[in-house]
Design an enzyme around this catalytic site. Structure first.
Site, PDB file in Angstrom:
ATOM      1  N   GLU A  85       0.819  -1.210   0.000  1.00  0.00           N
ATOM      2  CA  GLU A  85       0.000   0.000   0.000  1.00  0.00           C
ATOM      3  C   GLU A  85       0.855   1.264   0.000  1.00  0.00           C
ATOM      4  OE1 GLU A  85      -1.661   1.423   3.904  1.00  0.00           O
ATOM      5  OE2 GLU A  85      -1.435  -0.700   4.375  1.00  0.00           O
ATOM      6  N   ARG A  96      -2.538  10.674   7.444  1.00  0.00           N
ATOM      7  CA  ARG A  96      -2.390  10.132   6.101  1.00  0.00           C
ATOM      8  C   ARG A  96      -3.692  10.136   5.307  1.00  0.00           C
ATOM      9  NH1 ARG A  96      -0.476   4.429   6.844  1.00  0.00           N
ATOM     10  NH2 ARG A  96      -0.323   4.404   4.589  1.00  0.00           N
ATOM     11  N   ARG A 100      -5.626   5.509  -0.659  1.00  0.00           N
ATOM     12  CA  ARG A 100      -4.460   4.658  -0.860  1.00  0.00           C
ATOM     13  C   ARG A 100      -4.441   4.094  -2.275  1.00  0.00           C
ATOM     14  NH1 ARG A 100      -4.244   6.475   3.509  1.00  0.00           N
ATOM     15  NH2 ARG A 100      -3.763   5.509   5.504  1.00  0.00           N
ATOM     16  N   HIS A 115     -10.551   4.296   2.767  1.00  0.00           N
ATOM     17  CA  HIS A 115      -9.744   3.484   3.686  1.00  0.00           C
ATOM     18  C   HIS A 115     -10.143   2.010   3.668  1.00  0.00           C
ATOM     19  CE1 HIS A 115      -7.414   2.507   7.368  1.00  0.00           C
ATOM     20  NE2 HIS A 115      -6.606   3.406   6.810  1.00  0.00           N
TER      21      HIS A 115
END
Length: 124
Positions: A85, A96, A100, A115
């Site tokens: 990731e 963050r 992703r 997420h």
């Protein structure tokens, strides 16, 4: 929070009823059954992360390149260590964020902006 859950539940129900799983019939076989997104349609920050991946880094976040374990079981099953990731910067986020890029050893590229609650196969 409840509204967000209800909206996601409604979208899932719509997908189940209509049978929609992919948005591009020209998608590679590894993307079969997965929603897709063209690289050009990703947010600019996701495209930047893909450029860093293509260049081999350097990556701005310590966790970039960590093994993604697929605990959600939303991606095809593979042995541990198959997926990795990378953070997609989220403007205004203090951490963050929830976006992703997940890559597979076979060249697969997936994007999530929630997420790991859903993934789209990135068509590059």
């Amino acid at each position: 929070m409840l509204l967000r859950f209800a909206l996601r539940a409604l979208v899932c129900l719509l997908v189940l009823v209509t049978g929609c799983t992919t948005t591009d019939p020209a998608a590679p076989s590894w993307a079969d059954g997965t929603a897709t997104v063209r690289e050009a349609d990703l947010p600019a920050e996701a495209r930047e992360t893909l450029q860093l991946l293509d260049a081999g880094g350097p990556f701005p976040y310590e966790r970039d390149g960590a093994v993604f374990n697929n605990f959600e079981d939303l991606l095809p099953r593979h042995p541990r260590g198959y997926y990795h990731e990378y953070t997609v910067r989220t403007p205004g986020s203090r951490d963050r964020g929830s976006r992703r890029i997940v890559t597979g050893r076979g060249g697969e590229t997936y994007y999530t902006d929630d997420h790991y609650e859903s993934f789209r196969a990135v068509l590059r």
